[in-house]
Scaffold this active site. Structure first.
Site, PDB file in Angstrom:
ATOM      1  N   CYS A   1       0.816  -1.217   0.000  1.00 41.00           N
ATOM      2  CA  CYS A   1       0.000   0.000   0.000  1.00 41.00           C
ATOM      3  C   CYS A   1       0.851   1.268   0.000  1.00 41.00           C
ATOM      4  O   CYS A   1       0.319   2.369  -0.136  1.00 41.00           O
ATOM      5  CB  CYS A   1      -0.915   0.008   1.212  1.00 41.00           C
ATOM      6  SG  CYS A   1      -2.072  -1.350   1.175  1.00 41.00           S
TER       7      CYS A   1
ATOM      8  N   HIS B   1      -2.433   6.391   4.741  1.00 47.30           N
ATOM      9  CA  HIS B   1      -3.024   5.308   3.957  1.00 47.30           C
ATOM     10  C   HIS B   1      -4.340   4.913   4.616  1.00 47.30           C
ATOM     11  O   HIS B   1      -4.423   4.776   5.841  1.00 47.30           O
ATOM     12  CB  HIS B   1      -2.057   4.128   3.881  1.00 47.30           C
ATOM     13  CG  HIS B   1      -2.704   2.884   3.372  1.00 47.30           C
ATOM     14  ND1 HIS B   1      -3.435   2.879   2.205  1.00 47.30           N
ATOM     15  CD2 HIS B   1      -2.776   1.620   3.875  1.00 47.30           C
ATOM     16  CE1 HIS B   1      -3.906   1.661   2.008  1.00 47.30           C
ATOM     17  NE2 HIS B   1      -3.530   0.886   3.007  1.00 47.30           N
TER      18      HIS B   1
ATOM     19  N   ASN C   1     -10.281   0.177   1.650  1.00 50.15           N
ATOM     20  CA  ASN C   1      -8.824   0.183   1.490  1.00 50.15           C
ATOM     21  C   ASN C   1      -8.487  -0.054   0.016  1.00 50.15           C
ATOM     22  O   ASN C   1      -8.585  -1.177  -0.475  1.00 50.15           O
ATOM     23  CB  ASN C   1      -8.205  -0.903   2.375  1.00 50.15           C
ATOM     24  CG  ASN C   1      -6.688  -0.961   2.261  1.00 50.15           C
ATOM     25  OD1 ASN C   1      -6.096  -0.362   1.371  1.00 50.15           O
ATOM     26  ND2 ASN C   1      -6.063  -1.693   3.160  1.00 50.15           N
TER      27      ASN C   1
HETATM   28  N1  ACO Z   1     -17.610  -9.470  10.496  1.00 46.74           N
HETATM   29  C1  ACO Z   1     -17.918  -9.951  11.721  1.00 46.74           C
HETATM   30  N2  ACO Z   1     -17.017 -10.481  12.550  1.00 46.74           N
HETATM   31  C2  ACO Z   1     -15.759 -10.535  12.109  1.00 46.74           C
HETATM   32  C3  ACO Z   1     -15.357 -10.065  10.846  1.00 46.74           C
HETATM   33  C4  ACO Z   1     -16.350  -9.521  10.027  1.00 46.74           C
HETATM   34  N3  ACO Z   1     -16.095  -9.042   8.818  1.00 46.74           N
HETATM   35  N4  ACO Z   1     -14.033 -10.252  10.708  1.00 46.74           N
HETATM   36  C5  ACO Z   1     -13.598 -10.822  11.839  1.00 46.74           C
HETATM   37  N5  ACO Z   1     -14.636 -10.987  12.683  1.00 46.74           N
HETATM   38  C6  ACO Z   1     -14.639 -11.572  14.013  1.00 46.74           C
HETATM   39  C7  ACO Z   1     -13.418 -12.410  14.281  1.00 46.74           C
HETATM   40  O1  ACO Z   1     -13.613 -13.739  13.787  1.00 46.74           O
HETATM   41  C8  ACO Z   1     -13.338 -12.362  15.770  1.00 46.74           C
HETATM   42  O2  ACO Z   1     -14.272 -13.277  16.303  1.00 46.74           O
HETATM   43  P1  ACO Z   1     -13.887 -14.152  17.588  1.00 46.74           P
HETATM   44  O3  ACO Z   1     -13.613 -13.148  18.686  1.00 46.74           O
HETATM   45  O4  ACO Z   1     -15.102 -14.971  17.799  1.00 46.74           O
HETATM   46  O5  ACO Z   1     -12.674 -14.921  17.204  1.00 46.74           O
HETATM   47  C9  ACO Z   1     -13.830 -10.970  16.116  1.00 46.74           C
HETATM   48  O6  ACO Z   1     -14.551 -10.504  14.968  1.00 46.74           O
HETATM   49  C10 ACO Z   1     -12.722  -9.986  16.400  1.00 46.74           C
HETATM   50  O7  ACO Z   1     -11.748 -10.117  15.392  1.00 46.74           O
HETATM   51  P2  ACO Z   1     -10.413  -9.295  15.439  1.00 46.74           P
HETATM   52  O8  ACO Z   1      -9.512  -9.781  14.350  1.00 46.74           O
HETATM   53  O9  ACO Z   1      -9.898  -9.266  16.824  1.00 46.74           O
HETATM   54  O10 ACO Z   1     -10.967  -7.854  15.057  1.00 46.74           O
HETATM   55  P3  ACO Z   1     -10.169  -6.522  15.042  1.00 46.74           P
HETATM   56  O11 ACO Z   1     -10.808  -5.571  15.955  1.00 46.74           O
HETATM   57  O12 ACO Z   1      -8.690  -6.724  15.154  1.00 46.74           O
HETATM   58  O13 ACO Z   1     -10.473  -6.003  13.574  1.00 46.74           O
HETATM   59  C11 ACO Z   1      -9.402  -5.842  11.438  1.00 46.74           C
HETATM   60  C12 ACO Z   1     -10.048  -6.764  12.449  1.00 46.74           C
HETATM   61  C13 ACO Z   1     -10.441  -4.859  10.941  1.00 46.74           C
HETATM   62  C14 ACO Z   1      -8.878  -6.666  10.271  1.00 46.74           C
HETATM   63  C15 ACO Z   1      -8.257  -5.064  12.116  1.00 46.74           C
HETATM   64  O14 ACO Z   1      -7.412  -5.945  12.805  1.00 46.74           O
HETATM   65  C16 ACO Z   1      -7.418  -4.292  11.129  1.00 46.74           C
HETATM   66  O15 ACO Z   1      -7.873  -3.356  10.514  1.00 46.74           O
HETATM   67  N6  ACO Z   1      -6.117  -4.621  11.015  1.00 46.74           N
HETATM   68  C17 ACO Z   1      -5.216  -3.927  10.157  1.00 46.74           C
HETATM   69  C18 ACO Z   1      -5.499  -4.297   8.750  1.00 46.74           C
HETATM   70  C19 ACO Z   1      -4.632  -3.474   7.852  1.00 46.74           C
HETATM   71  O16 ACO Z   1      -4.444  -2.312   8.056  1.00 46.74           O
HETATM   72  N7  ACO Z   1      -4.095  -4.081   6.850  1.00 46.74           N
HETATM   73  C20 ACO Z   1      -3.196  -3.414   5.984  1.00 46.74           C
HETATM   74  C21 ACO Z   1      -3.704  -3.591   4.680  1.00 46.74           C
HETATM   75  S1  ACO Z   1      -2.513  -2.889   3.651  1.00 46.74           S
HETATM   76  C22 ACO Z   1      -2.441  -3.754   2.199  1.00 46.74           C
HETATM   77  O17 ACO Z   1      -1.376  -3.838   1.671  1.00 46.74           O
HETATM   78  C23 ACO Z   1      -3.663  -4.428   1.685  1.00 46.74           C
END
Ligand code: ACO
Length: 342
Positions: A114, A271, A302
């Site tokens: 990204c 980003h 994103n």
């Molecule tokens: N809908 C509902 N529930 C979900 C979803 C969804 N879409 N996705 C995950 N969950 C559930 C999980 O299974 C988990 O359930 P559990 O507690 O029963 O196991 C619960 O929600 C919490 O999941 P977490 O992973 O702890 O959620 P978190 O608050 O960390 O949010 C997220 C997840 C949005 C992915 C976050 O961690 C994030 O944004 N991370 C950074 C991602 C990022 O910036 N990536 C860079 C991309 S750059 C590129 O090059 C593409």
């Protein structure tokens, strides 16, 4: 030699035509509008239809940037594209060159997750400086950030498919008195490679029948993106903050003028990965959220290498004259920042 001011001469972006709402996603995976908005800030995202492509988005954004700059393709001496979803050759940049009909220019792609746009701007900046200082040539460059993540998203994986989307943004760069890139920095931390990666490509899998833009039909013959989002999150925040400090340090170390402090920064284009990551940056900067670009994550999700230049177009006029930082991180944990007077 007088100080060489290099900045942006024009801006363009392209948002693809298919809107995917949180309600649309509720229909294909076990998720909810409430979860997506609370955890990510995303309300809608856009993906390509069958007639749109990574190349077409890059070309449209480029045409708009050229028109905004009042320049023609023949004015461009170099094309740099930050992209992660063009895993074949010839490079995307060469095909943009061909589509635009640019007569004489170099062209190459930059693969930096990204952060591809930031890397591409830094490369273009260096190219402009070297061409002028060593060869006496005034070069204008076209810099594009584009990605079609819908092509590599696993639409059955709720942990990633709600986040990622498609889009393109472009700038024309050259010598100008109107605005100025003050410093850039880039870095990488390959040890985090397994936190966010794409399966290997076997052949030309991103075109024709294999172009699955928004569907829960999991095709086994194409690569998929994998991410451990929870582990990515804290590293993303730390990395973006360290890049913002570093780009200011680099400017101050290289400038004989008044030093710039973190508190002098008036606007930030981070980003657009997650609204909570952006809020963590706002907290660190002690800046109100109005001084940080957030519309992108809410409206477009994103869009990877495209998210920052799309933000430029969305905020045109709003940041004029301000001290601005652009900051990104992405796969490979390639990251970087640009300090600018907008
Ligand atoms: N809908 C509902 N529930 C979900 C979803 C969804 N879409 N996705 C995950 N969950 C559930 C999980 O299974 C988990 O359930 P559990 O507690 O029963 O196991 C619960 O929600 C919490 O999941 P977490 O992973 O702890 O959620 P978190 O608050 O960390 O949010 C997220 C997840 C949005 C992915 C976050 O961690 C994030 O944004 N991370 C950074 C991602 C990022 O910036 N990536 C860079 C991309 S750059 C590129 O090059 C593409």
């Amino acid at each position: 030699m007088d100080r060489m001011r290099i900045g942006y001469l024009g801006y363009g972006s392209y948002i693809p035509s298919v809107v995917v709402t949180n309600e649309d996603l509720e229909r294909i995976v076990d998720t909810s509008d409430e979860w997506i908005q609370q955890r990510t800030g995303i309300q809608t995202r856009f993906v390509m239809n069958k007639n749109e492509s990574v190349l077409q988005m890059a070309v449209e954004a480029s045409k708009r940037a050229l028109a905004d700059a009042g320049l023609s393709p023949d004015d461009i001496g170099d094309i740099r594209v930050g992209v992660n979803t063009w895993n074949r050759f010839p490079s995307l940049a060469t095909q943009v060159q061909y589509a635009l009909g640019t007569k004489e220019s170099s062209a190459s792609d930059v693969s930096a997750g990204c952060s591809g746009f930031i890397y591409a701007v830094e490369d273009a900046f260096n190219k402009i400086v070297i061409e002028k200082m060593k060869y006496g040539r005034d070069v204008k460059t076209l810099v594009i950030g584009v990605d079609g993540l819908s092509l590599v998203v696993d639409w059955t994986d709720r942990t990633t498919c709600v986040l990622l989307a498609d889009g393109a943004g472009a700038v024309v760069m050259g010598r100008t008195e109107d605005n100025e890139i003050l410093a850039t920095c880039t870095e990488a931390a390959g040890k985090y490679g397994d936190l966010l990666y794409l399966d290997e490509f076997l052949n030309n899998q991103l075109t024709g029948e294999n172009q699955v833009c928004f569907s829960n039909e999991k095709k086994i013959d194409r690569p998929f993106l994998h991410m451990q989002g929870k582990k990515v999150f804290p590293v993303a925040v730390r990395t973006m903050i360290s890049n913002m400090k570093k780009v200011i340090e680099r400017y101050n170390a290289s400038s004989s003028g008044e030093p710039i402090r973190l508190t002098d920064v008036e606007y930030v284009f981070p980003h657009q990965a997650n609204l909570r990551i952006i809020k963590a940056i706002a907290d660190f900067m002690k800046m109100p959220l109005e001084s940080i670009y957030t519309d992108g994550i809410k409206k477009y999700g994103n869009t990877s290498a495209a998210s920052i230049p799309i933000g430029y177009v969305d905020t045109l006029g709003k940041v004029k004259g301000k001290i601005v930082i652009d900051v990104a991180f992405g796969s490979g944990f390639a990251s970087g920042a640009i300090l600018r007077r907008a």
